[in-house]
Enzyme design. Sequence first.
Site, PDB file in Angstrom:
ATOM      1  N   ARG A 167       0.835  -1.207   0.000  1.00  0.00           N
ATOM      2  CA  ARG A 167       0.000   0.000   0.000  1.00  0.00           C
ATOM      3  C   ARG A 167       0.868   1.256   0.000  1.00  0.00           C
ATOM      4  NH1 ARG A 167      -4.666   0.556   4.495  1.00  0.00           N
ATOM      5  NH2 ARG A 167      -2.884   1.150   5.783  1.00  0.00           N
ATOM      6  N   LYS A 169      -2.428   7.080   1.022  1.00  0.00           N
ATOM      7  CA  LYS A 169      -2.171   7.442   2.419  1.00  0.00           C
ATOM      8  C   LYS A 169      -1.061   8.496   2.392  1.00  0.00           C
ATOM      9  CE  LYS A 169      -2.202   4.960   6.776  1.00  0.00           C
ATOM     10  NZ  LYS A 169      -3.239   5.773   7.381  1.00  0.00           N
ATOM     11  N   GLU A 190     -16.043   6.668   5.972  1.00  0.00           N
ATOM     12  CA  GLU A 190     -15.242   6.012   7.013  1.00  0.00           C
ATOM     13  C   GLU A 190     -15.091   6.988   8.171  1.00  0.00           C
ATOM     14  OE1 GLU A 190     -11.215   5.392   5.555  1.00  0.00           O
ATOM     15  OE2 GLU A 190     -11.310   7.232   4.389  1.00  0.00           O
TER      16      GLU A 190
HETATM   17  N1  PXG Z   1      -9.186   5.011   7.160  1.00  0.00           N
HETATM   18  C1  PXG Z   1      -8.252   5.969   7.279  1.00  0.00           C
HETATM   19  C2  PXG Z   1      -8.527   7.315   6.758  1.00  0.00           C
HETATM   20  C3  PXG Z   1      -7.024   5.658   7.896  1.00  0.00           C
HETATM   21  O1  PXG Z   1      -6.087   6.595   8.003  1.00  0.00           O
HETATM   22  C4  PXG Z   1      -7.822   3.403   8.270  1.00  0.00           C
HETATM   23  C5  PXG Z   1      -8.996   3.758   7.628  1.00  0.00           C
HETATM   24  C6  PXG Z   1      -7.645   2.000   8.732  1.00  0.00           C
HETATM   25  O2  PXG Z   1      -6.701   1.322   7.890  1.00  0.00           O
HETATM   26  P1  PXG Z   1      -5.799   0.118   8.431  1.00  0.00           P
HETATM   27  O3  PXG Z   1      -5.031  -0.306   7.246  1.00  0.00           O
HETATM   28  O4  PXG Z   1      -4.924   0.682   9.509  1.00  0.00           O
HETATM   29  O5  PXG Z   1      -6.706  -0.931   8.928  1.00  0.00           O
HETATM   30  C7  PXG Z   1      -6.800   4.363   8.398  1.00  0.00           C
HETATM   31  C8  PXG Z   1      -5.504   4.033   9.052  1.00  0.00           C
HETATM   32  C9  PXG Z   1      -3.435   7.341  13.808  1.00  0.00           C
HETATM   33  C10 PXG Z   1      -3.292   6.474  12.620  1.00  0.00           C
HETATM   34  O6  PXG Z   1      -2.393   7.819  14.288  1.00  0.00           O
HETATM   35  C11 PXG Z   1      -4.379   6.092  11.884  1.00  0.00           C
HETATM   36  C12 PXG Z   1      -4.208   5.273  10.777  1.00  0.00           C
HETATM   37  C13 PXG Z   1      -2.979   4.863  10.432  1.00  0.00           C
HETATM   38  C14 PXG Z   1      -1.911   5.246  11.179  1.00  0.00           C
HETATM   39  C15 PXG Z   1      -2.058   6.066  12.286  1.00  0.00           C
HETATM   40  O7  PXG Z   1      -4.572   7.547  14.266  1.00  0.00           O
HETATM   41  N2  PXG Z   1      -5.312   4.957  10.095  1.00  0.00           N
END
Ligand code: PXG
Length: 285
Positions: free
Chosen positions: A52, A151, A184
């Site tokens: 990713r 991301k 989301e």
């Molecule tokens: N939606 C968004 C916008 C994200 O940023 C997720 C969904 C969940 O994805 P994963 O692959 O982690 O299941 C994310 C990921 C934080 C933090 O500090 C948040 C994410 C990643 C890293 C840090 O809150 N979110």
Amino acid sequence: MPRTIFMNDSLVPEHEAKVSVFDHGLLYGDGVFEGLRSYSGKVFRLEAHIDRLYDSARAICLAIPLSKQAMAKAVNDTLAANQLADGYVRLVVTRGAGGLGLDPNKTSHPQVIVIADTISLYPREFYEQGLRIVTAATQRTHSAALSPRIKSLNYLNNIMAKLEGLQAGCVEALMLNHKGEVAECTGDNVFVVRSGRLLTPPPDAGILEGITRNAVMELAGAAGIDCREQTLVRHDLYTADECFLTGTAAEVIPVVEIDGRKIGLGVPGPITQRLKDDFHALVRR
Ligand code: PXG
């Protein structure tokens, strides 16, 4: 304790890990990142996170100066150097230093940073009793403006929504897309349970396709729970039997109230509990 950081090609002490004030990651949010977890010394879905990251980079024409293999090694080496068996890893790749202008062609040397730290989960009572969340007025970025599948270091859209949640006394906020459909939360994907069936918005709702989300969909399949990607609106959430969020940091966390409406009985439901347990078993396997 000072941390050890992987910076470009080597492990260095925290105080030596620095980027230029001319780095376009800082000046423009021009760069990409990933957040990963390690459980008992093994990184959960390392390959998927690295894929990713490289897809995000490819989408913004950023060539990561490290092979995927070398990146995977950097993640494991950084965890080991910090003696973290259960930890959180932040991978960051910036565009690198350049001039005071947007032009990415006038930058050089993308910076590769790997930070390993302990993870701060939501308080235990949130997992046991469930979260209250609100819908943010800030819409999720239109995918024609900037794909939410990238991301990128440009997270202000999510931060604006997070601020709205915090101002309402909530730790997460629900984001809708430009059509008013459920997208989301600010850092988590969303699921609901309706009549025994698990539903989550499809990627074209303008979401990050979460790695935890995909794992939970697989777990639902294995548990014989029918799971579908389906366009959802707030009404579908308000009238759901259960709701939960998924993310690397949060794992699986129940939601029991949205915009003042109790979800189901107002307590975490059985399918949420089952998938939360199955996810814990999966990451510790
Ligand atoms: N939606 C968004 C916008 C994200 O940023 C997720 C969904 C969940 O994805 P994963 O692959 O982690 O299941 C994310 C990921 C934080 C933090 O500090 C948040 C994410 C990643 C890293 C840090 O809150 N979110």
